[in-house]
Write a protein that holds these residues in place. Structure first.
Motif, PDB file in Angstrom:
ATOM      1  N   THR A   1       9.411  16.533  20.207  1.00 51.57           N
ATOM      2  CA  THR A   1       9.770  17.752  20.920  1.00 51.57           C
ATOM      3  C   THR A   1      11.284  17.893  20.930  1.00 51.57           C
ATOM      4  O   THR A   1      12.019  16.924  20.736  1.00 51.57           O
ATOM      5  CB  THR A   1       9.260  17.732  22.369  1.00 51.57           C
ATOM      6  OG1 THR A   1       9.895  16.666  23.068  1.00 51.57           O
ATOM      7  CG2 THR A   1       7.751  17.591  22.426  1.00 51.57           C
TER       8      THR A   1
ATOM      9  N   GLU B   1       9.610  21.537  23.634  1.00 49.94           N
ATOM     10  CA  GLU B   1       8.814  22.393  22.766  1.00 49.94           C
ATOM     11  C   GLU B   1       8.739  21.765  21.386  1.00 49.94           C
ATOM     12  O   GLU B   1       9.625  21.010  20.994  1.00 49.94           O
ATOM     13  CB  GLU B   1       9.437  23.780  22.666  1.00 49.94           C
ATOM     14  CG  GLU B   1       9.506  24.489  23.996  1.00 49.94           C
ATOM     15  CD  GLU B   1      10.295  25.777  23.938  1.00 49.94           C
ATOM     16  OE1 GLU B   1      10.043  26.641  24.788  1.00 49.94           O
ATOM     17  OE2 GLU B   1      11.171  25.920  23.064  1.00 49.94           O
TER      18      GLU B   1
ATOM     19  N   ASP C   1      -5.189  17.658  23.595  1.00 50.09           N
ATOM     20  CA  ASP C   1      -5.714  19.012  23.613  1.00 50.09           C
ATOM     21  C   ASP C   1      -6.347  19.289  22.256  1.00 50.09           C
ATOM     22  O   ASP C   1      -5.743  18.985  21.223  1.00 50.09           O
ATOM     23  CB  ASP C   1      -4.583  20.003  23.882  1.00 50.09           C
ATOM     24  CG  ASP C   1      -5.059  21.388  24.280  1.00 50.09           C
ATOM     25  OD1 ASP C   1      -6.274  21.574  24.490  1.00 50.09           O
ATOM     26  OD2 ASP C   1      -4.214  22.292  24.388  1.00 50.09           O
TER      27      ASP C   1
ATOM     28  N   GLU D   1      -1.154  27.397  20.641  1.00 55.06           N
ATOM     29  CA  GLU D   1      -0.322  26.590  21.519  1.00 55.06           C
ATOM     30  C   GLU D   1      -1.137  25.477  22.152  1.00 55.06           C
ATOM     31  O   GLU D   1      -2.250  25.704  22.632  1.00 55.06           O
ATOM     32  CB  GLU D   1       0.273  27.471  22.619  1.00 55.06           C
ATOM     33  CG  GLU D   1       1.206  26.724  23.535  1.00 55.06           C
ATOM     34  CD  GLU D   1       1.879  27.628  24.540  1.00 55.06           C
ATOM     35  OE1 GLU D   1       1.822  27.292  25.738  1.00 55.06           O
ATOM     36  OE2 GLU D   1       2.449  28.650  24.130  1.00 55.06           O
TER      37      GLU D   1
ATOM     38  N   ASP E   1      -0.703  22.952  25.210  1.00 50.85           N
ATOM     39  CA  ASP E   1       0.131  22.867  26.412  1.00 50.85           C
ATOM     40  C   ASP E   1      -0.159  21.560  27.144  1.00 50.85           C
ATOM     41  O   ASP E   1      -1.293  21.285  27.502  1.00 50.85           O
ATOM     42  CB  ASP E   1      -0.154  24.061  27.317  1.00 50.85           C
ATOM     43  CG  ASP E   1       0.845  24.175  28.443  1.00 50.85           C
ATOM     44  OD1 ASP E   1       1.857  23.454  28.429  1.00 50.85           O
ATOM     45  OD2 ASP E   1       0.607  24.987  29.344  1.00 50.85           O
TER      46      ASP E   1
ATOM     47  N   PRO F   1       1.209  20.031  30.370  1.00 51.19           N
ATOM     48  CA  PRO F   1       2.075  20.241  31.517  1.00 51.19           C
ATOM     49  C   PRO F   1       2.769  18.997  32.040  1.00 51.19           C
ATOM     50  O   PRO F   1       3.841  19.083  32.600  1.00 51.19           O
ATOM     51  CB  PRO F   1       1.135  20.834  32.573  1.00 51.19           C
ATOM     52  CG  PRO F   1      -0.229  20.538  32.118  1.00 51.19           C
ATOM     53  CD  PRO F   1      -0.173  20.361  30.622  1.00 51.19           C
TER      54      PRO F   1
ATOM     55  N   LYS G   1       5.373  20.730  25.872  1.00 51.17           N
ATOM     56  CA  LYS G   1       4.712  22.012  25.653  1.00 51.17           C
ATOM     57  C   LYS G   1       4.883  22.423  24.210  1.00 51.17           C
ATOM     58  O   LYS G   1       5.902  22.211  23.622  1.00 51.17           O
ATOM     59  CB  LYS G   1       5.326  23.036  26.588  1.00 51.17           C
ATOM     60  CG  LYS G   1       4.799  24.439  26.439  1.00 51.17           C
ATOM     61  CD  LYS G   1       5.411  25.262  27.508  1.00 51.17           C
ATOM     62  CE  LYS G   1       5.374  26.738  27.162  1.00 51.17           C
ATOM     63  NZ  LYS G   1       6.066  27.550  28.087  1.00 51.17           N
TER      64      LYS G   1
END
Length: 68
Positions: A18, A23, A49, A60, A62, A64, A68
Motif C-alpha cells: 500500500t 491504498e 476479502d 475495491e 476494503d 478497514p 484500503k
C-alpha cells in the motif's frame, strides 16, 4: 505501509504494498480472487476479502483494520 496479496483458489497471483494513504492498485485478469492482508506469523491473515474481477472494471477490496 502494508503488503496485500491476491490468490486464485490456493494459487498465489500477485502482491503489492500500500502507499502512505493505505491504498493499493493491482492489475489482475478477469476471475475470482481472495485478496489478503497477511499477518507477520506464517499462515496467519489479518483480513481477507473475496472479489470477482471482470474486464475493464475497477473493483475495491476494503480492509478497514489494515488498508484500503
Amino acid at each position: 505501509m502494508v503488503n496485500v496479496e491476491a490468490y486464485s483458489g490456493s494459487e498465489f497471483v500477485a502482491s503489492v504494498m500500500t502507499n502512505a494513504s493505505h491504498e493499493f492498485t493491482m492489475q489482475l485478469p478477469p476471475g475470482t480472487y481472495t485478496i489478503r492482508v497477511p499477518a507477520n506469523a506464517p499462515e496467519s491473515v489479518v483480513d481477507a476479502d473475496q472479489l470477482v474481477v471482470t474486464a475493464n472494471r475497477a473493483v475495491e477490496a476494503d480492509f478497514p483494520n489494515a488498508c484500503k
